[in-house]
Design a protein around this motif. Structure first.
Motif, PDB file in Angstrom:
ATOM      1  N   SER A  15     -10.978  37.257  23.632  1.00 28.24           N
ATOM      2  CA  SER A  15     -10.920  37.332  22.169  1.00 28.24           C
ATOM      3  C   SER A  15     -10.941  38.775  21.683  1.00 28.24           C
ATOM      4  O   SER A  15     -10.146  39.161  20.828  1.00 28.24           O
ATOM      5  CB  SER A  15     -12.090  36.553  21.553  1.00 28.24           C
ATOM      6  N   VAL A  16     -11.837  39.571  22.239  1.00 28.49           N
ATOM      7  CA  VAL A  16     -11.930  40.977  21.837  1.00 28.49           C
ATOM      8  C   VAL A  16     -10.651  41.717  22.234  1.00 28.49           C
ATOM      9  O   VAL A  16     -10.094  42.485  21.449  1.00 28.49           O
ATOM     10  CB  VAL A  16     -13.186  41.643  22.444  1.00 28.49           C
ATOM     11  N   GLN A  17     -10.163  41.465  23.451  1.00 32.10           N
ATOM     12  CA  GLN A  17      -8.936  42.120  23.898  1.00 32.10           C
ATOM     13  C   GLN A  17      -7.765  41.767  22.985  1.00 32.10           C
ATOM     14  O   GLN A  17      -6.959  42.628  22.632  1.00 32.10           O
ATOM     15  CB  GLN A  17      -8.583  41.736  25.333  1.00 32.10           C
ATOM     16  N   GLY A  18      -7.676  40.513  22.582  1.00 30.84           N
ATOM     17  CA  GLY A  18      -6.595  40.093  21.705  1.00 30.84           C
ATOM     18  C   GLY A  18      -6.594  40.855  20.395  1.00 30.84           C
ATOM     19  O   GLY A  18      -5.548  41.302  19.913  1.00 30.84           O
ATOM     20  N   VAL A  19      -7.770  41.026  19.818  1.00 33.84           N
ATOM     21  CA  VAL A  19      -7.875  41.781  18.565  1.00 33.84           C
ATOM     22  C   VAL A  19      -7.570  43.257  18.802  1.00 33.84           C
ATOM     23  O   VAL A  19      -6.806  43.869  18.041  1.00 33.84           O
ATOM     24  CB  VAL A  19      -9.269  41.591  17.927  1.00 33.84           C
ATOM     25  N   PHE A  20      -8.143  43.837  19.862  1.00 32.25           N
ATOM     26  CA  PHE A  20      -7.876  45.252  20.175  1.00 32.25           C
ATOM     27  C   PHE A  20      -6.376  45.485  20.356  1.00 32.25           C
ATOM     28  O   PHE A  20      -5.804  46.415  19.791  1.00 32.25           O
ATOM     29  CB  PHE A  20      -8.599  45.675  21.448  1.00 32.25           C
ATOM     30  N   ASN A  21      -5.744  44.636  21.160  1.00 26.97           N
ATOM     31  CA  ASN A  21      -4.314  44.801  21.430  1.00 26.97           C
ATOM     32  C   ASN A  21      -3.490  44.679  20.148  1.00 26.97           C
ATOM     33  O   ASN A  21      -2.530  45.430  19.948  1.00 26.97           O
ATOM     34  CB  ASN A  21      -3.829  43.765  22.440  1.00 26.97           C
ATOM     35  N   THR A  22      -3.870  43.740  19.290  1.00 25.12           N
ATOM     36  CA  THR A  22      -3.147  43.553  18.031  1.00 25.12           C
ATOM     37  C   THR A  22      -3.258  44.792  17.158  1.00 25.12           C
ATOM     38  O   THR A  22      -2.273  45.240  16.557  1.00 25.12           O
ATOM     39  CB  THR A  22      -3.689  42.316  17.292  1.00 25.12           C
ATOM     40  N   ARG A  23      -4.449  45.392  17.099  1.00 24.30           N
ATOM     41  CA  ARG A  23      -4.639  46.588  16.280  1.00 24.30           C
ATOM     42  C   ARG A  23      -3.846  47.773  16.830  1.00 24.30           C
ATOM     43  O   ARG A  23      -3.235  48.521  16.074  1.00 24.30           O
ATOM     44  CB  ARG A  23      -6.123  46.946  16.169  1.00 24.30           C
ATOM     45  N   VAL A  24      -3.831  47.926  18.150  1.00 27.69           N
ATOM     46  CA  VAL A  24      -3.031  48.996  18.754  1.00 27.69           C
ATOM     47  C   VAL A  24      -1.551  48.721  18.496  1.00 27.69           C
ATOM     48  O   VAL A  24      -0.791  49.619  18.131  1.00 27.69           O
ATOM     49  CB  VAL A  24      -3.307  49.140  20.266  1.00 27.69           C
ATOM     50  N   GLY A  25      -1.142  47.469  18.650  1.00 34.10           N
ATOM     51  CA  GLY A  25       0.247  47.090  18.443  1.00 34.10           C
ATOM     52  C   GLY A  25       0.734  47.363  17.024  1.00 34.10           C
ATOM     53  O   GLY A  25       1.913  47.673  16.815  1.00 34.10           O
ATOM     54  N   GLU A  26      -0.170  47.268  16.056  1.00 33.52           N
ATOM     55  CA  GLU A  26       0.196  47.575  14.671  1.00 33.52           C
ATOM     56  C   GLU A  26       0.558  49.050  14.505  1.00 33.52           C
ATOM     57  O   GLU A  26       1.324  49.410  13.623  1.00 33.52           O
ATOM     58  CB  GLU A  26      -0.961  47.222  13.731  1.00 33.52           C
TER      59      GLU A  26
END
Length: 143
Positions: A15-26
């Protein structure tokens, strides 16, 4: 008990990785983020293998080649989690992912796929998945 602890840790990290990756991806793009995610995972795992590796790459010749697609699935997972979270938000996306994971795992168990032991998937387990789906519908329901 150790299996439960590892499973809880995996769920939290996913869950944390998913959010981190999404923020970097933005900031840098989805595929660029995927390169960083997979690259850092490779480097960290390579270092761990150097010090703690307990197997042998020589045994790859005895492995079903289909199972080697796990890395490719990792790329798909990273991409789809990022797209899901950016579209639905973390809670709704992860809840949907969990139901999909549970359903896929149940089918793997029920049919004994990929060398897994066949485990019955009866009415109580089906009811459990249905209750989870109803929970997501209620969670997402706009009043």
């Amino acid at each position: 008990m150790l299996g439960i602890i590892f499973s809880i840790l995996a769920g939290i990290c996913m869950s944390v990785q998913g959010v981190f990756n999404t923020r970097v991806g933005e900031k840098i793009g989805i595929w660029e983020t995927n390169v960083i995610v997979q690259g850092t995972a490779f480097l960290l795992t390579f270092i761990i293998v150097l010090f703690l590796g307990d197997g042998s790459f020589k045994n790859l010749k005895h492995t079903n080649k289909l199972y080697l697609l796990g890395g490719a699935l990792g790329v798909i997972i990273t991409f789809t989690v990022m797209k899901g979270i950016s579209s639905l938000g973390p809670t709704y996306s992860i809840a949907t992912i969990l139901i999909a994971q549970l359903t896929a795992a149940a089918l793997i168990d029920a049919f004994g796929l990929f060398g897994s032991e066949q485990i019955s998937f009866g009415a109580t387990k089906i009811c459990g998945v249905i209750i989870m789906i109803i929970g997501i519908v209620i969670f997402k329901w706009k009043s």
